[in-house]
Design a protein around this motif. Structure first.
Motif, PDB file in Angstrom:
ATOM      1  N   GLY A  58       0.788  -1.218   0.000  1.00 13.16           N
ATOM      2  CA  GLY A  58       0.000   0.000   0.000  1.00 13.16           C
ATOM      3  C   GLY A  58       0.823   1.273   0.000  1.00 13.16           C
ATOM      4  O   GLY A  58       0.277   2.362  -0.157  1.00 13.16           O
ATOM      5  N   TYR A  59       2.158   1.136   0.150  1.00 19.60           N
ATOM      6  CA  TYR A  59       3.021   2.305   0.353  1.00 19.60           C
ATOM      7  C   TYR A  59       4.225   2.265  -0.583  1.00 19.60           C
ATOM      8  O   TYR A  59       4.685   1.194  -0.989  1.00 19.60           O
ATOM      9  N   GLY A  60       4.743   3.448  -0.904  1.00 15.35           N
ATOM     10  CA  GLY A  60       5.957   3.519  -1.707  1.00 15.35           C
ATOM     11  C   GLY A  60       5.830   2.769  -3.013  1.00 15.35           C
ATOM     12  O   GLY A  60       4.855   2.928  -3.756  1.00 15.35           O
ATOM     13  N   LYS A  61       6.815   1.924  -3.284  1.00 11.24           N
ATOM     14  CA  LYS A  61       6.878   1.196  -4.549  1.00 11.24           C
ATOM     15  C   LYS A  61       6.146  -0.145  -4.510  1.00 11.24           C
ATOM     16  O   LYS A  61       6.141  -0.877  -5.500  1.00 11.24           O
ATOM     17  N   LYS A 150      -9.965  11.303   3.595  1.00 12.88           N
ATOM     18  CA  LYS A 150     -10.941  11.092   2.523  1.00 12.88           C
ATOM     19  C   LYS A 150     -11.347  12.406   1.848  1.00 12.88           C
ATOM     20  O   LYS A 150     -11.585  12.447   0.639  1.00 12.88           O
ATOM     21  N   ALA A 151     -11.403  13.482   2.628  1.00 13.36           N
ATOM     22  CA  ALA A 151     -11.872  14.763   2.094  1.00 13.36           C
ATOM     23  C   ALA A 151     -10.806  15.476   1.271  1.00 13.36           C
ATOM     24  O   ALA A 151     -11.112  16.046   0.214  1.00 13.36           O
ATOM     25  N   ASP A 152      -9.548  15.463   1.744  1.00 12.76           N
ATOM     26  CA  ASP A 152      -8.488  16.206   1.059  1.00 12.76           C
ATOM     27  C   ASP A 152      -7.150  15.655   1.552  1.00 12.76           C
ATOM     28  O   ASP A 152      -6.534  16.206   2.463  1.00 12.76           O
ATOM     29  N   ARG A 153      -6.722  14.566   0.943  1.00 16.92           N
ATOM     30  CA  ARG A 153      -5.510  13.886   1.424  1.00 16.92           C
ATOM     31  C   ARG A 153      -4.268  14.783   1.329  1.00 16.92           C
ATOM     32  O   ARG A 153      -3.480  14.836   2.273  1.00 16.92           O
ATOM     33  N   PRO A 154      -4.041  15.514   0.236  1.00 15.45           N
ATOM     34  CA  PRO A 154      -2.861  16.384   0.186  1.00 15.45           C
ATOM     35  C   PRO A 154      -2.848  17.433   1.293  1.00 15.45           C
ATOM     36  O   PRO A 154      -1.788  17.701   1.892  1.00 15.45           O
ATOM     37  N   ALA A 155      -3.997  18.030   1.597  1.00 15.51           N
ATOM     38  CA  ALA A 155      -4.049  19.030   2.664  1.00 15.51           C
ATOM     39  C   ALA A 155      -3.776  18.379   4.019  1.00 15.51           C
ATOM     40  O   ALA A 155      -3.067  18.945   4.864  1.00 15.51           O
ATOM     41  N   PHE A 156      -4.339  17.187   4.230  1.00  9.70           N
ATOM     42  CA  PHE A 156      -4.070  16.489   5.487  1.00  9.70           C
ATOM     43  C   PHE A 156      -2.577  16.215   5.641  1.00  9.70           C
ATOM     44  O   PHE A 156      -2.000  16.416   6.720  1.00  9.70           O
ATOM     45  N   ALA A 158      -0.059  17.797   4.445  1.00 12.12           N
ATOM     46  CA  ALA A 158       0.665  19.031   4.764  1.00 12.12           C
ATOM     47  C   ALA A 158       0.550  19.342   6.251  1.00 12.12           C
ATOM     48  O   ALA A 158       1.549  19.695   6.912  1.00 12.12           O
ATOM     49  N   ASP A 159      -0.639  19.198   6.810  1.00 18.59           N
ATOM     50  CA  ASP A 159      -0.826  19.411   8.248  1.00 18.59           C
ATOM     51  C   ASP A 159      -0.051  18.381   9.065  1.00 18.59           C
ATOM     52  O   ASP A 159       0.547  18.705  10.099  1.00 18.59           O
ATOM     53  N   PHE A 160      -0.069  17.149   8.596  1.00 17.13           N
ATOM     54  CA  PHE A 160       0.607  16.048   9.284  1.00 17.13           C
ATOM     55  C   PHE A 160       2.113  16.312   9.340  1.00 17.13           C
ATOM     56  O   PHE A 160       2.763  16.087  10.370  1.00 17.13           O
ATOM     57  N   ALA A 161       2.685  16.794   8.235  1.00 14.15           N
ATOM     58  CA  ALA A 161       4.118  17.104   8.204  1.00 14.15           C
ATOM     59  C   ALA A 161       4.470  18.143   9.256  1.00 14.15           C
ATOM     60  O   ALA A 161       5.518  18.050   9.917  1.00 14.15           O
ATOM     61  N   ASN A 162       3.605  19.123   9.440  1.00 16.21           N
ATOM     62  CA  ASN A 162       3.868  20.154  10.437  1.00 16.21           C
ATOM     63  C   ASN A 162       3.775  19.624  11.863  1.00 16.21           C
ATOM     64  O   ASN A 162       4.461  20.110  12.759  1.00 16.21           O
ATOM     65  N   MET A 163       2.946  18.618  12.081  1.00 11.80           N
ATOM     66  CA  MET A 163       2.843  17.980  13.407  1.00 11.80           C
ATOM     67  C   MET A 163       4.017  17.049  13.686  1.00 11.80           C
ATOM     68  O   MET A 163       4.346  16.760  14.828  1.00 11.80           O
ATOM     69  N   PHE A 164       4.617  16.537  12.638  1.00 10.60           N
ATOM     70  CA  PHE A 164       5.579  15.446  12.727  1.00 10.60           C
ATOM     71  C   PHE A 164       6.903  15.877  13.360  1.00 10.60           C
ATOM     72  O   PHE A 164       7.552  15.098  14.055  1.00 10.60           O
ATOM     73  N   PHE A 165       7.295  17.114  13.071  1.00 11.14           N
ATOM     74  CA  PHE A 165       8.614  17.597  13.504  1.00 11.14           C
ATOM     75  C   PHE A 165       8.476  18.728  14.510  1.00 11.14           C
ATOM     76  O   PHE A 165       7.622  19.599  14.367  1.00 11.14           O
ATOM     77  N   GLU A 166       9.350  18.715  15.507  1.00  7.58           N
ATOM     78  CA  GLU A 166       9.378  19.775  16.503  1.00  7.58           C
ATOM     79  C   GLU A 166      10.275  20.930  16.051  1.00  7.58           C
ATOM     80  O   GLU A 166       9.968  22.096  16.294  1.00  7.58           O
ATOM     81  N   PHE A 177       8.680  15.488   2.382  1.00 10.96           N
ATOM     82  CA  PHE A 177       8.040  14.598   3.350  1.00 10.96           C
ATOM     83  C   PHE A 177       6.583  14.329   2.962  1.00 10.96           C
ATOM     84  O   PHE A 177       6.120  13.186   3.027  1.00 10.96           O
ATOM     85  N   GLU A 178       5.874  15.378   2.565  1.00  9.96           N
ATOM     86  CA  GLU A 178       4.485  15.197   2.106  1.00  9.96           C
ATOM     87  C   GLU A 178       4.421  14.255   0.911  1.00  9.96           C
ATOM     88  O   GLU A 178       3.487  13.453   0.787  1.00  9.96           O
ATOM     89  N   SER A 179       5.431  14.337   0.034  1.00  6.45           N
ATOM     90  CA  SER A 179       5.417  13.496  -1.172  1.00  6.45           C
ATOM     91  C   SER A 179       5.489  12.010  -0.833  1.00  6.45           C
ATOM     92  O   SER A 179       4.964  11.173  -1.573  1.00  6.45           O
ATOM     93  N   LEU A 180       6.127  11.667   0.278  1.00  6.64           N
ATOM     94  CA  LEU A 180       6.183  10.257   0.693  1.00  6.64           C
ATOM     95  C   LEU A 180       4.781   9.739   0.973  1.00  6.64           C
ATOM     96  O   LEU A 180       4.426   8.621   0.566  1.00  6.64           O
ATOM     97  N   GLY A 181       3.985  10.544   1.672  1.00  7.51           N
ATOM     98  CA  GLY A 181       2.609  10.152   1.959  1.00  7.51           C
ATOM     99  C   GLY A 181       1.753  10.065   0.704  1.00  7.51           C
ATOM    100  O   GLY A 181       0.853   9.229   0.609  1.00  7.51           O
ATOM    101  N   LEU A 182       2.051  10.921  -0.280  1.00 10.88           N
ATOM    102  CA  LEU A 182       1.276  10.897  -1.528  1.00 10.88           C
ATOM    103  C   LEU A 182       1.594   9.672  -2.380  1.00 10.88           C
ATOM    104  O   LEU A 182       0.811   9.316  -3.265  1.00 10.88           O
ATOM    105  N   GLU A 183       2.740   9.016  -2.116  1.00  8.11           N
ATOM    106  CA  GLU A 183       3.061   7.783  -2.838  1.00  8.11           C
ATOM    107  C   GLU A 183       2.196   6.609  -2.367  1.00  8.11           C
ATOM    108  O   GLU A 183       2.130   5.573  -3.025  1.00  8.11           O
ATOM    109  N   ALA A 184       1.563   6.759  -1.227  1.00  2.08           N
ATOM    110  CA  ALA A 184       0.709   5.685  -0.689  1.00  2.08           C
ATOM    111  C   ALA A 184      -0.620   5.654  -1.421  1.00  2.08           C
ATOM    112  O   ALA A 184      -1.058   6.646  -2.001  1.00  2.08           O
TER     113      ALA A 184
END
Length: 274
Positions: A58-61, A150-156, A158-166, A177-184
């Motif tokens: 389901g992820y990456g390649k 389900k509503a807007d995966r790219p926007a989610f 982007a928000d997730f990336a901002n939560m991920f790192f301190e 980093f967002e692009s990794l999630g979009l490969e899924a």
């Protein structure tokens, strides 16, 4: 070198294979892939270790079938890769969702052939609150995440990336980093979130006798630091390594410390407890 390994009829899982020496099998988190560990590959190879980075189904390649996003199937896919590559005396390293998948692997297949366990920001023993367990997200919060995906995966993402790192990251890094999630696969992302919400591994810790390191960011907003403390209590032969300045993505927030602690643990002479 990359390998495509058939884990069931018509479903191939990709594994990146770099370096020579003792294998370290990395299982990535939701909804990423093996590229999340790119800053570890060179360090491992330079220190005599072999990086095996699995893209979960389901992820990456890897193939993206409709089903098979429970931890049991994920562990089975990891076992197929281990068997195909004929890995021995390897280290099992699980990040975030990869942590409980690594634990389930040990529950299903035992510890034979495995040298150590490395848990990094692990979404274990339970990602969500339940009876007798008041840590981390409530199930309904995961439902809200699923709705956002389900509503807007790219926007989610982007928000997730901002939560991920301190620590502050460059816009270019965050886009990568967002692009990794979009490969899924979108359906893969949702179905794995359901597993994160529903799976419970609290009864699977005490049987682990491998030398275990638990890396966890003190400021983690995705998998609360308290989860690491539960893992330390539950796994007999474990050490907890806190990352004071890190959120969930320790290898991005404190890369030098992360790599130093990783190599130190890999080179340590751990002894099984039983």
């Amino acid at each position: 070198m990359g390998h495509y390994i058939e884990v069931e009829s018509g479903v191939n899982v990709y594994a990146e294979d770099i370096g020579i020496g003792q294998p370290v099998v990395f299982i990535h988190g939701w909804p990423l892939n093996h590229k999340a560990f790119e800053s570890q590959i060179g360090e491992l190879a330079a220190n005599g270790f072999r990086f095996i980075g699995i893209d979960l189904r389901g992820y990456g390649k890897s193939g993206k079938p409709w089903s098979g996003y429970d931890y049991d199937t994920a562990a089975s896919d990891v076992k197929a890769v281990v068997d195909y590559l004929e890995l021995e005396d390897f280290v099992l390293a699980g990040f975030s969702m990869g942590g409980p998948i690594a634990i389930r692997y040990l529950t299903k297949y035992g510890e034979e052939g495995i040298d150590k366990l490395l848990l990094m920001g692990a979404a274990a023993p339970s990602f969500t609150q339940r009876e007798g367990f008041a840590l981390n997200m409530k199930p309904k919060e995961v439902d809200q995440i699923i709705a956002q995906v389900k509503a807007d995966r790219p926007a989610f993402l982007a928000d997730f990336a901002n939560m991920f790192f301190e620590q502050k990251k460059s816009p270019q890094f965050l886009r990568w980093f967002e692009s990794l999630g979009l490969e899924a696969g979108a359906h893969s992302t949702v179905n794995s979130a359901i597993s994160l919400r529903d799976e419970d591994l609290r009864d699977e810790l005490a049987g682990i006798s491998l030398p275990t390191a638990i890396f966890h960011g003190k400021k983690d907003q995705i998998c609360a630091y308290g989860l690491a403390e539960e893992l330390k209590k539950g796994i007999p032969n474990s050490v907890l390594v806190p990352f004071e300045k890190s959120g969930h993505g320790m290898n991005g927030d404190e890369p030098e410390k992360f790599n130093t602690e990783m190599i130190r643990f890999l080179k340590s002479s751990g002894v099984k407890t039983k």
